[in-house]
Design an enzyme around this catalytic site. Structure first.
Site, short mmCIF file in Angstrom:
data_model
loop_
_atom_site.label_atom_id
_atom_site.label_comp_id
_atom_site.label_asym_id
_atom_site.label_seq_id
_atom_site.Cartn_x
_atom_site.Cartn_y
_atom_site.Cartn_z
N GLU A 275 0.84 -1.19 0.00
CA GLU A 275 0.00 0.00 0.00
C GLU A 275 0.87 1.24 0.00
OE1 GLU A 275 -3.74 -0.76 2.74
OE2 GLU A 275 -1.89 -0.88 3.90
N GLY B 240 -1.62 5.61 3.16
CA GLY B 240 -2.92 4.97 3.33
C GLY B 240 -2.78 3.50 3.64
N ASP C 107 -4.49 1.34 5.41
CA ASP C 107 -5.68 0.73 6.02
C ASP C 107 -5.63 -0.79 5.95
OD1 ASP C 107 -6.24 1.56 3.11
OD2 ASP C 107 -7.70 -0.03 3.47
#
Ligand SMILES: *Cc1c(COP(=O)(O)O)cnc(C)c1O
Length: 324
Positions: free
Chosen positions: A207, A211, A213
């Site tokens: 990622e 970000g 997540d």
């Protein structure tokens, strides 16, 4: 939460049948200089050379191939920051269906123009203040269209899995396979293929550092939602993994790691200088994480890396890659 049926490798095989002769079987690129630099044997799956310039065409064409007559008459609606939009637009044209695409107002001009060029209608929204999923579902209900989401759909995941299936068929079992990670369609599909074809292969999703997540979700064992990350990797500006992609990833991934924008640009420069390839920032996520060491313990191993897309304005590419 309603029970969900997860796609399996059998769905990837079925997708491969639909895609045969209609999507490119993209080449696997090698470079001695790159191997020396990385300290391992790198096999680059060149999905930036896929139709529409990204692997997304695989999932889109697989999803549209499965439409029944009613769905084909009503048309397809998609929301996307770019590559899924182009993929749905072309797949719709090829399967004789009309397409409406909901796109953020700040989507790259090249991607908007390409989407319209394939004959799709483009509806714009503000990605920082409006919910694209709400806009998409109300438009679809109004017009009787079927929504194909960019990652959280069994046919999309199965279609994306065909890239890793081809890579493993072409180069044999790998020790490590690394893919970019946004909403997880590509990684989940890759996990299905690797699980069947290379069960000992370690799998990593990468990622943007802005970000993470997916990494948080893996650590916490639940889907974590973040604010829209600000990163060069516009194809991975997702805020959360999906109801289908998360369980597949949580079950099959070795780890989720990150790459900074600076590392992405460094990898784009290396790909341009060494292999003469134009890869977009999101497309360079996986290679960046191998080169930085974020993917651990690769020395001397056979490492598969998915270059996921190549759609970037040339002026922007020159600005990023030409920088000292
Ligand atoms: C969409 C996209 C990704 C992320 O794929 P997911 O299936 O959402 O994880 C990575 N790279 C490129 C070029 C993309 O277009």
């Amino acid at each position: 939460m309603p029970p969900v049926t997860l796609p399996t490798y059998a769905d990837v095989e079925q997708a491969a049948g639909f895609l045969e002769g209609r999507a490119h079987r993209t080449p696997v690129l090698r470079s001695r200089r790159l191997d020396e630099r990385a300290g391992c044997e790198i096999h680059l799956k060149a999905e930036h050379l896929q139709r529409v310039g990204a692997f997304k065409f695989r999932g889109a064409l697989n999803a549209l191939s499965a439409f029944d007559a009613d769905q084909r008459r009503g048309g397809v609606l998609a929301y996307s920051s770019g590559n899924h939009a182009q993929a749905i637009a072309l797949a719709a044209r090829e399967t004789g269906t009309r397409a409406v695409i909901v796109m953020p107002h700040d989507a790259p001009a090249l991607k908007v123009a390409a989407t319209q060029g394939y004959g799709a209608e483009v509806v714009r929204y503000d990605r920082y203040t409006q919910d694209r999923e709400e806009i998409a579902s109300s438009l679809a209900a109004e017009r009787g269209m079927t929504v194909i989401p960019p990652y959280d759909h069994p046919h999309v995941i199965a279609g994306q899995g065909t890239a890793a299936r081809e890579l493993l068929a072409d180069v044999g079992p790998l020790d490590v396979l690394v893919t970019p990670l946004g909403g997880g369609g590509l990684l989940a599909g890759s996990i299905l293929s690797a699980g069947a074809l290379a069960p000992h292969c370690r799998l990593y999703g990468v990622e943007p550092a802005a970000g993470d997540d997916g990494q948080q979700s893996l650590r916490q064992g639940r889907i974590v939602t973040i604010e829209t990350p600000r990163t060069l990797a516009d194809g991975a500006q997702t805020t959360h993994l999906g109801q289908l992609t998360f369980p597949i990833i949580a079950d099959g991934v070795t780890d989720i790691v990150t790459a900074t924008d600076e590392e992405l640009v460094g990898s784009m420069q290396l790909l341009a200088a060494t292999l003469k390839q134009v890869v977009e920032p999101t497309g360079a996520l996986a290679l960046a994480a191998v080169l930085s060491g974020a993917v651990p313990d690769t020395a001397g191993l056979r490492v598969g890396v998915v270059l996921s897309g190549g759609n970037i304005d040339l002026a922007r590419f020159a600005e990023l890659v030409g920088a000292p």
